[in-house]
Scaffold this active site. Structure first.
Site, PDB file in Angstrom:
ATOM      1  N   ASN A  36      -3.740   3.396  -2.427  1.00 22.10           N
ATOM      2  CA  ASN A  36      -5.076   3.746  -2.705  1.00 22.10           C
ATOM      3  C   ASN A  36      -5.943   3.518  -1.568  1.00 22.10           C
ATOM      4  O   ASN A  36      -5.247   2.896  -0.568  1.00 22.10           O
ATOM      5  CB  ASN A  36      -5.591   3.380  -4.061  1.00 22.10           C
ATOM      6  CG  ASN A  36      -7.034   3.941  -4.469  1.00 22.10           C
ATOM      7  OD1 ASN A  36      -7.115   5.304  -4.665  1.00 22.10           O
ATOM      8  ND2 ASN A  36      -7.768   3.155  -4.694  1.00 22.10           N
ATOM      9  N   LYS A  37      -7.311   3.674  -1.617  1.00 20.44           N
ATOM     10  CA  LYS A  37      -8.214   3.576  -0.575  1.00 20.44           C
ATOM     11  C   LYS A  37      -8.110   2.015  -0.073  1.00 20.44           C
ATOM     12  O   LYS A  37      -7.841   1.194  -0.755  1.00 20.44           O
ATOM     13  CB  LYS A  37      -9.654   3.672  -0.799  1.00 20.44           C
ATOM     14  CG  LYS A  37     -10.834   3.278   0.197  1.00 20.44           C
ATOM     15  CD  LYS A  37     -10.334   4.272   1.558  1.00 20.44           C
ATOM     16  CE  LYS A  37     -11.345   3.578   2.472  1.00 20.44           C
ATOM     17  NZ  LYS A  37     -12.841   4.201   2.303  1.00 20.44           N
ATOM     18  N   ASP A  55      -4.260   7.284  -5.005  1.00 19.21           N
ATOM     19  CA  ASP A  55      -3.693   8.236  -4.412  1.00 19.21           C
ATOM     20  C   ASP A  55      -2.155   8.602  -4.852  1.00 19.21           C
ATOM     21  O   ASP A  55      -1.833   9.855  -4.992  1.00 19.21           O
ATOM     22  CB  ASP A  55      -3.707   8.156  -2.771  1.00 19.21           C
ATOM     23  CG  ASP A  55      -5.291   8.455  -2.380  1.00 19.21           C
ATOM     24  OD1 ASP A  55      -6.059   7.819  -2.709  1.00 19.21           O
ATOM     25  OD2 ASP A  55      -5.577   9.596  -1.886  1.00 19.21           O
TER      26      ASP A  55
END
Length: 444
Positions: free
Chosen positions: A349-350, A339
């Site tokens: 990120n996730k 991200d």
């Protein structure tokens, strides 16, 4: 006198479904043939009479009018019906609008249409267009088009995808302002248009503050619009052109980043969450097997596994099993999206990415991050989002719930970053950040 009921009124109205198929920011328009009963020669979306439930009928219409099967399209959302009367035809219409994402642009037309074109939705209101569209087509599109709210609420798609949606929001609003001006309607002057679009851009930036790519691409669009104005205050036409160009540029960058990563994919690969760029890289590469973590709580990894299953052997597993599988299976590479990437190479990120990367480092498995350079952040601070607590626990006990949406993977756990500029080392990342900071300064 016989009383008129709502059911009687409804029988006097014609219910139709209208499906907008979206691909790379464009929508599919179809020119209606002489085989149809109304609006022959006019342009519309996929449509048909709703003989039963609209939700069931719309899939039938897509299959019949485009040849695309159910697994080739995915529903994004449906919208409130559009009701209007056509005095010339003497009919009242109730249009049920839908938006679907579609990867394949190859369609097979039925006899109801003569031709098809993929175009930006703003062409529906372009007064210079030679297409005559069916009544209220733009209104139907607006009911399902991306908005600031839909971007803020989207927990399924990755940052690159949402950055495109943000540019679509800018494009659609600017296109409508241009159309209103050219049609001679009372419209804002360029200064008022610019102020409105600047405020819209600000709201888009606030919708997903953790996503650097959304911020960078919106900033570039507004900066390019200002540059095109050549010293004057930019108006809606400049923003429209900049947004259209920005969408094309972003799609190209994401595709080239995926191609860079795809060249590195041999053997077995492990991934998690849902990133359109990662999925494109996996499809373009030649992995022998793909391990996909399910990515709780939303389990978006399941969709990734299903999307790949027809092309490569796939193993779907729990997030908690990732470290065990890295230690016991022959995994050659971890491939994840991002991200946001910090200037020092740390990756946002996730949630679960950090755990996966740390476990991969323990097993000497390289970790490749695939992302366009627009995902580099110019800021030191991080704004990490959290999800709904009910996704983790919806019981009644007095339990504190942590549901972070993103985590931060240290730079020393990342082997390389695959971008549209090739594989970048830390020094090259810093150079890109300098470019992006200059872009922000132009917007200050």
């Amino acid at each position: 006198m016989t009383a008129t009921t709502d059911a009687d009124d409804d029988r006097d109205r014609s219910h139709v479904v209208t499906a907008f198929l979206r691909s790379d920011g464009d929508v599919l328009l179809l020119c209606r043939s002489d085989a149809v009963g109304t609006y022959a020669g006019w342009w519309g979306a996929v449509s048909g009479f709703a003989e039963g439930e609209p939700d069931a009928q719309v899939s039938t219409e897509i299959r019949e009018e485009t040849g695309l099967e159910d697994d080739a399209v995915s529903l994004v959302r449906s919208g409130r019906p559009v009701e209007f009367a056509d005095a010339e035809l003497g009919r009242e219409w109730v249009v049920h609008p839908y938006l679907f994402d579609c990867e394949d642009r190859e369609v097979e037309l039925s006899e109801e249409h003569d031709t098809a074109e993929w175009v930006p939705p703003t062409e529906l209101v372009d007064p210079d267009s030679d297409r005559e569209t069916v009544p209220e087509l733009w209104t139907a599109y607006e009911r399902v088009a991306p908005t600031v709210r839909s971007i803020a609420a989207d927990g399924e798609h990755g940052a690159a995808s949402l950055s495109i949606r943000a540019l679509e929001v800018l494009r659609d609003r600017a296109g409508l302002l241009v159309a209103e001006r050219d049609a001679g309607e009372p419209a804002s002057d360029p200064d008022e248009e610019w102020d409105e679009l600047v405020e819209l851009a600000r709201r888009l930036l606030e919708a997903r503050p953790s996503m650097a790519v959304l911020r960078n691409r919106v900033n570039r669009t507004m900066a390019d619009a200002e540059a095109a104005a050549d010293g004057a205050r930019a108006g809606a036409p400049a923003v429209l052109e900049a947004a259209l160009a920005g969408i094309d540029r972003a799609l190209e960058a994401d595709a080239e980043a995926a191609a860079t990563a795809a060249d590195m994919l041999e053997g077995s690969v492990m991934t998690l969450s849902r990133s359109g760029t990662v999925l494109e890289a996996l499809r373009a590469g030649e992995p022998s097997r793909v391990f996909v973590a399910e990515s709780r709580p939303a389990r978006e990894g399941v969709g990734v596994a299903e999307a790949l299953a027809a092309d490569v052997p796939v193993t779907l597993h729990t997030d908690a099993a990732a470290a065990h599988l890295l230690a016991t299976e022959d995994v050659d590479r971890v491939l994840v999206g991002a991200d946001t990437i910090r200037a020092d190479g740390a990756v946002v990120n996730k949630t679960g990415t950090r755990t996966l990367a740390v476990a991969a480092a323990r097993e000497d498995v390289p970790v490749t991050v695939v992302a366009a350079t627009d995902k580099l952040s110019t800021r030191e601070e991080l704004n990490l989002e959290s999800g709904d607590r009910s996704a983790v626990y919806d019981g009644e006990a007095g339990i504190d719930v942590a549901n972070p949406t993103f985590d931060v993977t240290p730079a020393d756990c990342v082997s390389e970053v695959a971008t549209e500029r090739g594989l970048l080392e830390s020094e090259a990342l810093e150079d890109v950040v300098k470019e992006l900071r200059e872009l922000e300064e132009r917007r200050a």
